[in-house]
Enzyme design. Structure first.
Site, PDB file in Angstrom:
ATOM      1  N   THR A  50       0.857  -1.180   0.000  1.00  0.00           N
ATOM      2  CA  THR A  50       0.000   0.000   0.000  1.00  0.00           C
ATOM      3  C   THR A  50       0.893   1.230   0.000  1.00  0.00           C
ATOM      4  O   THR A  50       2.121   1.130  -0.003  1.00  0.00           O
ATOM      5  CB  THR A  50      -0.919   0.036   1.231  1.00  0.00           C
ATOM      6  OG1 THR A  50      -0.162   0.424   2.386  1.00  0.00           O
ATOM      7  CG2 THR A  50      -1.558  -1.322   1.489  1.00  0.00           C
ATOM      8  N   CYS A  51       0.268   2.399   0.054  1.00  0.00           N
ATOM      9  CA  CYS A  51       1.064   3.625   0.047  1.00  0.00           C
ATOM     10  C   CYS A  51       1.857   3.791   1.330  1.00  0.00           C
ATOM     11  O   CYS A  51       2.831   4.555   1.363  1.00  0.00           O
ATOM     12  CB  CYS A  51       0.178   4.842  -0.176  1.00  0.00           C
ATOM     13  SG  CYS A  51      -1.045   5.108   1.122  1.00  0.00           S
ATOM     14  N   ASN A  52       1.459   3.102   2.394  1.00  0.00           N
ATOM     15  CA  ASN A  52       2.203   3.283   3.645  1.00  0.00           C
ATOM     16  C   ASN A  52       2.610   1.978   4.322  1.00  0.00           C
ATOM     17  O   ASN A  52       2.901   1.964   5.511  1.00  0.00           O
ATOM     18  CB  ASN A  52       1.405   4.151   4.634  1.00  0.00           C
ATOM     19  CG  ASN A  52      -0.008   3.667   4.839  1.00  0.00           C
ATOM     20  OD1 ASN A  52      -0.258   2.461   4.826  1.00  0.00           O
ATOM     21  ND2 ASN A  52      -0.931   4.584   5.028  1.00  0.00           N
ATOM     22  N   SER A 110      -3.626   0.905  10.475  1.00  0.00           N
ATOM     23  CA  SER A 110      -3.584   1.883   9.389  1.00  0.00           C
ATOM     24  C   SER A 110      -3.196   3.266   9.890  1.00  0.00           C
ATOM     25  O   SER A 110      -3.377   3.590  11.067  1.00  0.00           O
ATOM     26  CB  SER A 110      -4.951   1.974   8.704  1.00  0.00           C
ATOM     27  OG  SER A 110      -5.290   0.764   8.083  1.00  0.00           O
ATOM     28  N   GLY A 190      -5.801  12.068 -10.385  1.00  0.00           N
ATOM     29  CA  GLY A 190      -5.780  10.634 -10.195  1.00  0.00           C
ATOM     30  C   GLY A 190      -7.186  10.085 -10.290  1.00  0.00           C
ATOM     31  O   GLY A 190      -8.167  10.837 -10.158  1.00  0.00           O
ATOM     32  N   ALA A 191      -7.318   8.782 -10.503  1.00  0.00           N
ATOM     33  CA  ALA A 191      -8.651   8.179 -10.618  1.00  0.00           C
ATOM     34  C   ALA A 191      -8.695   6.789  -9.991  1.00  0.00           C
ATOM     35  O   ALA A 191      -9.581   5.993 -10.294  1.00  0.00           O
ATOM     36  CB  ALA A 191      -9.074   8.106 -12.081  1.00  0.00           C
ATOM     37  N   GLY A 192      -7.755   6.512  -9.109  1.00  0.00           N
ATOM     38  CA  GLY A 192      -7.727   5.224  -8.436  1.00  0.00           C
ATOM     39  C   GLY A 192      -8.602   5.204  -7.200  1.00  0.00           C
ATOM     40  O   GLY A 192      -9.478   6.060  -7.014  1.00  0.00           O
TER      41      GLY A 192
END
Length: 435
Positions: A50-52, A110, A190-192
């Site tokens: 993931t991004c983190n 998270s 962005g479109a995610g």
């Protein structure tokens, strides 16, 4: 075999290091999964990316050698020295690995506690492993249960509502310059999945004009239409930036997408502009924050400011669910671990009874069939009664933590053939397919 996790996340490393580890695409994640599965002593593997966070999950035969090999893969991926990365890596093994994955799926680990995207990312890790053939019974069962825990946590508590989303937390950070989103004009780059969350959030909060920019026009149009916004090509970013109050970026691309010169050219008069960069690696040049009127909120700031206190009651409820589910999973796994030994022991007892009845037939060939049947029944009952207490107790003792392997002790006491124990759980493979 035991589950091992080697990973790095926002809890253990600065955003700058996470950016170096962030996957530039699906192929990169697939390669990491394949490399992990190819390590010696690793039977199964997959990756949550993931991004983190970047975590390798593996079913391993040996702990130390596997930790070293999987850590090396992350070092190679980061491009930094071993000494620079190792302090930020964490390792979870066996019971600890189960607890960690359940916490991750439930949203407790998270950056924005309780956010729902991690459940989909956990599901994606399972899907990738299944697609590549690197996930087998151990990880499949573990991840399937983790997904159930994540769903239960969100169904039985208000964690989704009580915990701030990453977008909401970022908007709160930008509030001093932006004020309320209602009536504002917003550009989403962005479109995610994260862009969808951002667009949905600002739409719900009453944004007056929403423009979605993406390299793929179809995806931009689809997302914009869902929230009464309008699509625009990426190359129109400069002109769109000139008129909006807020820019939210989350492209997932590598390299800077919005540099300081672009922002300066779009806002030469220094009118207030809030920029929220939710991408990793970051989309926005940090130098843009030094421009007049620009307020930049990025993941580094968010990771330093998000805490559990805002959702303490719901988080406590989710933790109770996770604790209960971990205990149930480990209990079932320990009981299952002794089953092959118990089955092998009972099979051996049956063989002994059959052998003794064969000897009796040889000594008393004229024995009445009804008498023989009664003798056989009696001998089997004796064997069953003798084995009942040991097999019941070994299942009970298997639930106790500690270094003692009661299954191994039972196998040693009764001199069970190791191959017989293994055969209970090993599928029969036709000879022509096993070559």
């Amino acid at each position: 075999m035991s589950v091992l996790i080697v990973g790095v996340s926002h809890n253990s490393a600065p955003v700058s290091l996470l950016e170096r580890l962030a996957a530039p695409g699906a192929d990169s994640v697939h390669k990491l999964v394949a490399d992990a599965a190819g390590c010696a002593h690793v039977a199964e593997a997959t990756v949550i990316s993931t991004c983190n966070r970047l975590e390798i999950y593996a079913d391993v035969e040996r702990f130390h050698g596997s930790v070293e090999q999987l850590s090396t893969l992350l070092v190679q991926r980061s491009g930094v020295s071993t000494e620079a990365l190792l302090p930020h890596l964490y390792v979870h093994y066996d019971d600890g690995a189960v607890a960690h994955l359940f916490q991750v799926a439930a949203g407790l680990d998270s950056m924005a506690v309780g956010e729902g995207q991690i459940l989909g990312q956990t599901r994606e890790a399972l899907r990738v492993g299944q697609e590549l053939g690197t996930v087998g019974p151990a990880l499949n069962g573990l991840f399937q249960q983790a997904l159930r825990v994540g769903k239960r946590s969100r169904a039985e508590t208000g964690i989704d509502r009580a915990a701030p989303s990453l977008v909401t937390a970022a908007l709160d950070r930008a509030r001093p310059v932006l004020g309320d989103v209602a009536g504002r004009s917003v550009a989403v780059l962005g479109a995610g999945a994260m862009a969808g969350l951002a667009t949905a959030t600002v739409s719900r909060l009453g944004a007056d004009d929403i423009v979605v920019l993406n390299r793929t026009p179809e995806r931009a149009a689809r997302l914009a239409a869902e929230y009464a916004g309008r699509p625009a090509p990426v190359d129109s970013l400069a002109s769109e930036l000139a008129g909006v109050d807020l820019l939210i970026t989350c492209t997932g691309a590598t390299g800077v997408q919005v540099d300081a010169d672009l922002v300066r050219a779009a806002r030469p008069d220094g009118r207030p502009l809030a920029i929220i960069d939710l991408a990793l690696p970051h989309d926005v040049d940090p130098a843009a924050a030094e421009l007049p009127g620009v307020t930049l909120v990025n993941l580094a700031e968010l990771s330093a400011g998000l805490h559990e206190s805002e959702a303490g009651v719901e988080i406590a409820a989710v933790r109770a669910i996770v604790t209960e589910e971990v205990s149930a999973f480990l209990t079932a796994r320990r009981q299952a671990s002794v089953t092959p030994t118990v089955v092998a022991l009972r099979s051996m007892a049956t063989s002994v009874v059959d052998a003794e009845m064969t000897r009796l037939d040889g000594r008393l060939p004229d024995l009445d069939p009804m008498v023989r049947a009664e003798v056989l029944h009696a001998v089997r009952r004796v064997a069953d009664k003798l084995l009942h207490e040991p097999t019941v107790r070994v299942r009970e003792l298997a639930n106790e933590t500690g270094a003692v392997s009661y299954a191994a002790a039972l196998a040693e006491l009764f001199a069970l053939d190791p191959d017989a124990v293994t055969a209970v759980t090993s599928p029969t493979v036709p000879e022509e397919k096993s070559r």
